[in-house]
Design a protein around this motif. Structure first.
Motif, mmCIF file in Angstrom:
data_model
loop_
_atom_site.group_PDB
_atom_site.id
_atom_site.type_symbol
_atom_site.label_atom_id
_atom_site.label_comp_id
_atom_site.label_asym_id
_atom_site.label_seq_id
_atom_site.Cartn_x
_atom_site.Cartn_y
_atom_site.Cartn_z
ATOM 1 N N LYS A 257 0.859 -1.176 0.000
ATOM 2 C CA LYS A 257 0.000 0.000 0.000
ATOM 3 C C LYS A 257 0.898 1.229 0.000
ATOM 4 C CE LYS A 257 -3.720 -2.205 2.557
ATOM 5 N NZ LYS A 257 -4.509 -2.208 3.800
ATOM 6 N N TYR A 258 0.435 2.250 -0.633
ATOM 7 C CA TYR A 258 1.293 3.416 -0.742
ATOM 8 C C TYR A 258 0.636 4.662 -0.175
ATOM 9 C CZ TYR A 258 3.694 7.327 -2.936
ATOM 10 O OH TYR A 258 4.334 8.509 -3.148
ATOM 11 N N TYR B 70 -8.734 3.598 -8.180
ATOM 12 C CA TYR B 70 -7.714 4.646 -8.170
ATOM 13 C C TYR B 70 -6.319 4.068 -8.440
ATOM 14 C CZ TYR B 70 -11.730 6.603 -5.854
ATOM 15 O OH TYR B 70 -13.007 6.981 -5.565
ATOM 16 N N MET C 119 -7.458 5.399 -1.737
ATOM 17 C CA MET C 119 -6.881 5.435 -3.073
ATOM 18 C C MET C 119 -5.891 4.292 -3.318
ATOM 19 S SD MET C 119 -6.529 9.308 -4.314
ATOM 20 C CE MET C 119 -8.005 10.305 -4.520
ATOM 21 N N ASP C 120 -5.648 3.506 -2.319
ATOM 22 C CA ASP C 120 -4.832 2.313 -2.538
ATOM 23 C C ASP C 120 -5.601 1.231 -3.284
ATOM 24 O OD1 ASP C 120 -2.307 2.865 -1.573
ATOM 25 O OD2 ASP C 120 -2.915 2.545 0.497
ATOM 26 N N ILE D 286 3.000 -3.641 -13.432
ATOM 27 C CA ILE D 286 2.973 -2.191 -13.617
ATOM 28 C C ILE D 286 1.903 -1.650 -12.670
ATOM 29 C CG2 ILE D 286 2.663 -0.308 -15.253
ATOM 30 C CD1 ILE D 286 3.115 -2.459 -17.477
ATOM 31 N N ILE D 287 2.335 -0.842 -11.717
ATOM 32 C CA ILE D 287 1.409 -0.305 -10.720
ATOM 33 C C ILE D 287 1.257 1.187 -10.973
ATOM 34 C CG2 ILE D 287 0.895 -0.116 -8.271
ATOM 35 C CD1 ILE D 287 3.104 -2.276 -7.875
ATOM 36 N N GLU D 288 0.059 1.584 -11.204
ATOM 37 C CA GLU D 288 -0.222 2.994 -11.430
ATOM 38 C C GLU D 288 -0.963 3.528 -10.215
ATOM 39 O OE1 GLU D 288 -2.023 3.908 -15.207
ATOM 40 O OE2 GLU D 288 -3.106 5.604 -14.347
ATOM 41 N N ARG D 289 -0.284 4.391 -9.492
ATOM 42 C CA ARG D 289 -0.864 4.916 -8.254
ATOM 43 C C ARG D 289 -1.191 6.389 -8.427
ATOM 44 N NH1 ARG D 289 0.937 1.096 -4.363
ATOM 45 N NH2 ARG D 289 2.874 0.056 -4.916
ATOM 46 N N PRO D 290 -2.248 6.852 -7.797
ATOM 47 C CA PRO D 290 -2.562 8.278 -7.888
ATOM 48 C C PRO D 290 -1.522 9.103 -7.136
ATOM 49 C CG PRO D 290 -4.029 7.194 -6.344
ATOM 50 C CD PRO D 290 -3.227 6.109 -6.998
ATOM 51 N N ALA D 291 -1.164 10.216 -7.706
ATOM 52 C CA ALA D 291 -0.246 11.140 -7.039
ATOM 53 C C ALA D 291 -1.087 12.149 -6.267
ATOM 54 C CB ALA D 291 0.642 11.836 -8.060
ATOM 55 N N LEU D 292 -1.140 11.961 -4.973
ATOM 56 C CA LEU D 292 -2.014 12.795 -4.140
ATOM 57 C C LEU D 292 -1.484 14.214 -4.020
ATOM 58 C CD1 LEU D 292 -3.040 10.529 -1.147
ATOM 59 C CD2 LEU D 292 -4.424 11.281 -3.068
#
Lengths: 146, 608
Positions: B394-395, B405, B400-401, B545-551
């Motif tokens: 988790k990031y 998202y 949003m994890d 490939i993990i695309e995470r939202p940039a908060l």
């Protein structure tokens, strides 16, 4: 009627206002009809007080705190337009109630979806390779019988 | 809460410094122990004066009951302990037992055994209680057992023998409309409060006549209309009218009475709570999982049957074999007794991306013709390849994890890129394993979550057929597809995720699988020309490939807008920004217009 003048430094949404008393209490007689929610009170002979410095007051007879929204000079009168501060006036009563809290500063759960969150248009892209993969290439020769 | 200050203020008014308090505290405890005496000793007045006023002899009054309330109160005040248990036959507690308990709680103490009529000791006690620090003199007191009134033996013994878990809080009605919260504790009074709330760790509902209790969140639940209660008294002590904290009204340091709807079928607790979203991983195990595991290889093999033999030759061995077949040494006449065409005995030659399991070497035979060329032969046509694991942490530490998202894709050799659900896999690791049939080239790829088991399975083909002649290979391909279909059937039964194959019907499985296999594998023509080896020419190692939202989070946003809560709680317990979703203001003698404004403000957010 006794009015205690204050200078309020807090936002209207703050329940416990940061108020500082100004000058002595103003005492007088209410001569006209007056709302306790939005009182408009005319002051006469208060030039030696700091009425115009005040933005907040407490009216003892009404038992309520008020915002002083505006002060209008009418001849030798000061006409103060007020509105009750329900938060401070009823702070204890408010605190004695419970509610379903939608947003809170300290008691929260971030795994509830929140429309307030904003994200940049560029997401973080992470690529992680697995430790191993296909690496050997071998021939397979199959014959019947054999 | 500063309990010491509270006690000082309560008994002696505010402004008493701690030095005086220490001295007075001794008398205070004396009050508690002899609760009916109500001693009120003034500054510089010897304690003996009070005793005289109370018509008891100094010898009796100077002592204090060992343990009990004074024991705890002294911890932060005066570092000694009064006891004479061994001289009292009714007290079964020995000095060593007491010392052990005191040591357990880290309480500095001294033990004394002293005759009660020792005037010198009485004088020393008086000096001590008046604030004089014992330096070159010691203090000794005799235990005083006031047998006529209080069950001190039981108290002492009970306290010491149950010190670790003795604390409890009990609420009892009184006939005059108030009630007592009877606090019994084996810890310091200051321990009883935590963050200005009653420390639930010391609240125990076990006991007699329980009219209310304190739950885990310091919520006091009363089974009666608390608004009819005129005052609350938290009494610390055993004897009636001991030390107690008194509160006017019904507020208890920030807590407020809340109507409990006993008709609520979901109970009074609700299901919302804090504790999530601080970025730390939970312990897991909250959802029942009977994980599907990656299957092992089949126990039977085409290589075992004797109808075919599969070899794992080297390039040099293949060259030798080729030379043999196209040389005069190949006895075609003998061969034709069994086959009309020499190529009929050759099932195929292929390139696979894994090393098969071999069982040794032997000469290649075409029918009854021995080529004389030895090659390693396969013990089984199945191979398993473990690609290892990748952790998907988790990031963001919030909603949003998860989907939608956070997007997670995985590249699988011979399968392609597939989408994984973040809800399925985030917060754990995924493990990729291939089960491969080197005879047909069919491969089943399993994605196993670290705790949830196999969630996805895909199929592919990892073989590149090498043309030997112009013979049409469609039959071999179809066999490969059939094998893929069978493998998928197994995999589909195992898979619990959204793998595409699991959605196929049994009837359409074969055709779809065939298409998948034909599309993903290299095109092989019967003319012997290899049209393309897309699989083998691609990347051979899986990756995610993990695309995470940039908060974009403004600093201190919680102060201005709060964070998502969805918790029912007392507004008195809220601090800082608070926005209510549902609120009904009761018990406030305001006009309806004011009530409406209050509720409106609460719904738009206030700072408490």
């Amino acid at each position: 009627m006794t009015i205690t003048l204050y200078k309020n430094l807090s936002d209207k949404v703050v329940v416990d206002k940061d108020i500082t008393k100004i000058d002595n209490d103003i005492s007088g007689t209410l001569r006209e009809g007056c709302s306790i929610i939005d009182p408009v009170i005319k002051f006469e002979g208060v030039f030696d007080t700091h009425l115009t410095d005040a933005n907040y007051c407490y009216i003892t007879e009404f038992g309520r705190y008020y915002y002083i929204n505006n002060i209008v000079c009418v001849g030798n009168l000061f006409e103060a337009h007020m509105h009750v501060d329900v938060l401070k006036t009823y702070a204890a009563g408010i605190r004695s109630n419970s509610a379903v809290i939608s947003r809170q500063e300290h008691a929260y759960n971030l795994y509830l979806q929140d429309g307030v969150f904003k994200t940049y248009s560029q997401p973080h892209i992470q690529v992680a390779q697995f430790p191993t993969g296909f690496s050997d290439f071998e021939f397979i020769f199959s014959v019947a019988g054999g | 809460m500063d309990v010491k200050k509270f006690l000082m203020d309560y008994y002696y008014g505010s402004g008493v410094d701690e030095t005086v308090f220490k001295r007075r505290l001794s008398f205070l405890i004396d009050d508690v122990l002899y609760n009916d005496i109500k001693a009120r000793v003034q500054d510089n007045r010897p304690i003996i004066y009070t005793w005289q006023n109370l018509s008891v002899t100094p010898a009796e009054s100077i002592a204090m009951v060992n343990s009990y309330l004074g024991f705890n109160m002294f911890k932060n005040g005066v570092n000694f302990y009064f006891s004479n248990p061994e001289t009292d036959s009714e007290n079964p507690v020995t000095i060593s037992e007491m010392e052990k308990k005191l040591d357990q709680f880290g309480i500095t103490h001294e033990m004394f055994v002293q005759k009660s009529d020792d005037r010198e000791q009485i004088e020393r006690t008086r000096k001590f209680l008046n604030g004089e620090v014992p330096t070159n003199w010691s203090l000794s007191l005799q235990q005083f057992m006031r047998r006529t009134t209080t069950p001190q033996d039981d108290i002492v013994y009970g306290l010491l023998s149950n010190m670790g878990n003795y604390s409890r809080v009990e609420f009892t009605f009184r006939s005059n409309g108030s009630f007592f919260i009877d606090v019994r504790y084996s810890v310091l009074p200051s321990d009883f409060f935590l963050d200005e709330e009653v420390n639930s760790a010391y609240a125990n509902v076990q006991g007699y006549t329980i009219w209310a209790h304190i739950s885990g969140d310091c919520e006091v639940i009363f089974p009666f209309d608390i608004t009819k209660v005129t005052d609350i008294q938290i009494r610390c002590g055993w004897i009636t009218d001991g030390i107690y904290y008194s509160f006017n009204g019904v507020n208890l340091y920030g807590t407020s009475p809340v109507d409990v709807d006993i008709s609520n079928p979901y109970g009074t607790g609700g299901t919302s709570g804090t504790g999530g979203g601080d970025g730390t991983l939970g312990p897991g195990g909250l959802d029942d999982i009977d994980p599907a595991v990656i299957p092992g290889l089949p126990g039977i093999s085409a290589a075992d049957l004797g109808f075919i033999t599969m070899y794992n030759p080297s390039v040099a061995q293949l060259k030798s074999l080729s030379s043999f077949m196209w040389s005069g040494a190949f006895d075609l006449a003998t061969y034709k007794k069994l086959f009309s065409d020499p190529m009929q005995s050759i099932i195929g030659l292929a390139i696979v991306p894994v090393a098969p399991s071999t069982a040794g070497s032997k000469n290649v035979h075409f029918g009854s013709i021995d080529s004389g060329i030895s090659m390693p032969y396969l013990s089984t046509n199945f191979v398993q390849l473990d690609c290892g694991s990748v952790a998907l942490e988790k990031y963001v530490g919030c909603f949003m994890d998860n989907d939608p998202y956070t997007k997670i894709s995985i590249y699988l050799p011979f399968v392609g890129i597939r989408q994984l659900s973040a809800d399925d896999v985030i917060g754990g690791s995924i493990h990729v394993v291939y089960n491969i049939d080197v005879l047909t080239g069919a491969c089943a790829c399993f994605i196993e979550h670290s705790t949830r088991g196999v969630l996805y399975s895909y199929n592919g083909s990892c073989i590149t057929n090498v043309p030997l002649t112009s013979v049409n290979f469609s039959g071999a391909i179809q066999n490969a597809v059939s094998a893929v279909g069978s493998m998928i059937g197994i995999a589909a039964g195992v898979a619990t995720g959204a793998a595409p194959i699991t959605a196929m019907s049994a009837v359409g499985l074969m055709t779809s699988a065939a298409n998948t296999a034909l599309n993903s594998k290299p095109s092989v023509q019967r003319s012997g020309n290899l049209g393309g080896s897309a699989g083998i020419l691609s990347i051979m190692k899986p990756y995610v490939i993990i695309e995470r939202p940039a908060l974009s989070v403004p600093s201190n946003i919680q102060h201005y807008a709060g964070q998502t809560s969805n918790i029912t709680m007392s507004l008195g317990a809220c601090r800082g920004f608070t926005m209510c979703e549902f609120v009904h203001i009761d018990g406030v003698s305001a006009t309806s217009e004011e009530i409406t404004e209050i509720e409106s403000l609460l719904r738009t957010g206030v700072i408490l």
